[in-house]
Motif scaffolding. Structure first.
Motif, short mmCIF file in Angstrom:
data_model
loop_
_atom_site.label_atom_id
_atom_site.label_comp_id
_atom_site.label_asym_id
_atom_site.label_seq_id
_atom_site.Cartn_x
_atom_site.Cartn_y
_atom_site.Cartn_z
N LYS A 87 0.83 -1.21 0.00
CA LYS A 87 0.00 0.00 0.00
C LYS A 87 0.86 1.27 0.00
O LYS A 87 0.48 2.28 -0.59
N HIS A 88 2.01 1.19 0.65
CA HIS A 88 2.94 2.32 0.61
C HIS A 88 3.38 2.60 -0.82
O HIS A 88 3.46 3.75 -1.25
N CYS A 89 3.64 1.52 -1.59
CA CYS A 89 4.03 1.67 -2.98
C CYS A 89 2.90 2.26 -3.82
O CYS A 89 3.15 3.01 -4.77
N VAL A 90 1.66 1.90 -3.50
CA VAL A 90 0.52 2.48 -4.23
C VAL A 90 0.56 3.99 -4.12
O VAL A 90 0.42 4.72 -5.11
N GLY A 91 0.78 4.49 -2.90
CA GLY A 91 0.84 5.94 -2.69
C GLY A 91 2.04 6.60 -3.32
O GLY A 91 1.99 7.76 -3.71
N GLU A 144 -2.34 9.96 -8.63
CA GLU A 144 -3.63 10.00 -7.94
C GLU A 144 -4.76 9.51 -8.82
O GLU A 144 -5.67 8.82 -8.36
N THR A 145 -4.72 9.86 -10.09
CA THR A 145 -5.80 9.47 -11.00
C THR A 145 -5.85 7.98 -11.27
O THR A 145 -6.86 7.46 -11.76
N GLN A 146 -4.74 7.27 -10.97
CA GLN A 146 -4.69 5.84 -11.22
C GLN A 146 -4.80 4.99 -9.95
O GLN A 146 -4.80 3.76 -10.03
N ARG A 147 -4.90 5.64 -8.81
CA ARG A 147 -4.98 4.88 -7.57
C ARG A 147 -6.37 4.25 -7.43
O ARG A 147 -7.37 4.90 -7.70
N PRO A 148 -6.43 3.00 -7.00
CA PRO A 148 -7.72 2.32 -6.90
C PRO A 148 -8.62 2.94 -5.83
O PRO A 148 -8.13 3.54 -4.87
N SER A 149 -9.92 2.76 -6.00
CA SER A 149 -10.89 3.37 -5.10
C SER A 149 -10.73 2.87 -3.67
O SER A 149 -10.94 3.62 -2.70
N TRP A 150 -10.36 1.59 -3.50
CA TRP A 150 -10.20 1.07 -2.14
C TRP A 150 -9.08 1.78 -1.40
O TRP A 150 -9.15 1.94 -0.17
N TYR A 151 -8.06 2.23 -2.14
CA TYR A 151 -6.97 2.96 -1.51
C TYR A 151 -7.41 4.38 -1.17
O TYR A 151 -7.17 4.86 -0.06
N ILE A 152 -8.05 5.03 -2.10
CA ILE A 152 -8.49 6.42 -1.90
C ILE A 152 -9.49 6.53 -0.75
O ILE A 152 -9.43 7.46 0.07
N ASN A 153 -10.40 5.56 -0.66
CA ASN A 153 -11.49 5.62 0.33
C ASN A 153 -11.20 4.81 1.59
O ASN A 153 -12.09 4.63 2.43
N ASN A 154 -9.95 4.33 1.74
CA ASN A 154 -9.56 3.55 2.91
C ASN A 154 -10.47 2.36 3.15
O ASN A 154 -10.91 2.08 4.27
N LYS A 155 -10.77 1.65 2.08
CA LYS A 155 -11.62 0.47 2.15
C LYS A 155 -10.77 -0.80 2.20
O LYS A 155 -9.55 -0.76 2.00
N GLN A 156 -11.44 -1.92 2.43
CA GLN A 156 -10.75 -3.21 2.40
C GLN A 156 -10.15 -3.45 1.02
O GLN A 156 -10.82 -3.30 0.00
N SER A 157 -8.87 -3.79 0.99
CA SER A 157 -8.20 -4.01 -0.29
C SER A 157 -8.44 -5.44 -0.78
O SER A 157 -8.74 -6.34 0.01
#
Length: 304
Positions: A182-186, A191-204
């Motif tokens: 998840k650190h690598c995702v950030g 930002e435009t390519q980050r998955p919704s679960w990461y942006i919204n702090n949901k279960q990955s």
């Protein structure tokens, strides 16, 4: 990168002198001394020239600010030093030796217990044979405000728990692998390519699926043979086995964790964490990925 240091700061890590080795202190421990310079007001100057029992609020505020700054600098520097040696410790500092101040950097006076400023610590034994080429990198990382990624702290805790509390160790180790990804995702996805679960702090989604499908799309700062590869099959298998057992444990099943299986999982996760560091641009992390994993990665490149 920008320089986040507020004041000129010096960090020294050296062997202990004979007169510094006392009861409870190991000869292999090291002395860490951090000093800084700061302009002070006339009120502060008069106080420091003749320290009194009653400490004005202005002085308390100033020395607390300096204490926090020096403490953060010391901790981050030692942790980054250990990180670049392929290690991490929750408690790199064993003893606190006191605070001192000076007007000329030659004659140093010790603060009374009520006041906190210049720091000196005794740290655990550290391999100080760090290559000279690493020193500028350590300095640059500290000055830029870099901290060691959280995954390393979690993994250190997992490793610490592995002998006496293998179930806890396994759960924490899997969390460390997930945190590293998840650190690598950030760090490596716009930002435009980050998955919704990461942006919204949901279960990955499951980590194995993310490593196979999402990781190769990362805008990595360092690549292996020009590619962003997922961990090789042996690592993925060990990870999958660990996750399967972790899931059963956290759902209430008091299952035993064999030490052989736990060691395989821990070693696999250590490789994953350093591989994520490598993709984030810390190219020196490659040397801490196991030889067998690097061989498997090279085979994947040659087969493509």
């Amino acid at each position: 990168e920008s320089d986040t240091l507020k004041y000129p700061t010096t960090f020294i890590l050296r062997p202990l002198l004979e007169n510094e080795i006392k009861s409870g202190i190991n000869k292999t421990d090291l002395m860490c001394v951090v000093t800084t310079q700061h302009s002070i007001s006339e009120t502060q100057l008069s106080f420091f020239k003749e320290i009194k029992t009653k400490i004005p609020e202005e002085i308390n505020s100033f020395v607390d600010q300096m204490h926090d700054y020096l403490h953060d600098y010391a901790i981050r520097t030692i942790e980054i030093f250990l990180w670049m040696r392929g290690r991490f410790s929750h408690e790199p500092i064993r003893y606190f030796r006191g605070y001192q101040f000076s007007f000329d950097q030659e004659s140093w006076r010790t603060f009374p217990d009520q006041i906190h400023l210049g720091l000196s610590y005794i740290t655990t034994a550290i391999d100080t044979t760090i290559p000279d080429s690493f020193i500028p990198t350590v300095i640059q990382l500290v000055k830029s405000g870099q901290t060691v990624p959280l995954a390393h702290s979690l993994f250190a805790e997992a490793w610490k728990q592995s002998s006496d509390h293998p179930r806890s160790s396994l759960v924490i180790a899997i969390a460390a692998a997930e945190t590293a990804f998840k650190h690598c995702v950030g760090e490596l996805l716009p930002e435009t390519q980050r998955p919704s679960w990461y942006i919204n702090n949901k279960q990955s989604p499951p980590l194995k699926k993310l490593l196979i499908e999402l990781l190769p799309t990362f805008h990595a700062k360092a690549k292996i043979g020009g590619k962003v590869l997922p961990p090789p099959p042996s690592i993925m298998e060990a990870l999958a086995n660990g996750i399967k057992l972790r899931n059963r444990i956290v759902h209430g099943q008091a299952l035993p964790v064999r030490h052989e299986m736990l060691n395989e999982t821990l070693n696999a996760i250590r490789d994953i964490i350093f591989l994520m560091d490598f993709y984030c641009g810390f190219t020196w992390a490659e040397k801490y990925i196991s030889h067998s994993t690097k061989q498997e990665l090279r085979k994947l490149i040659s087969n493509k």
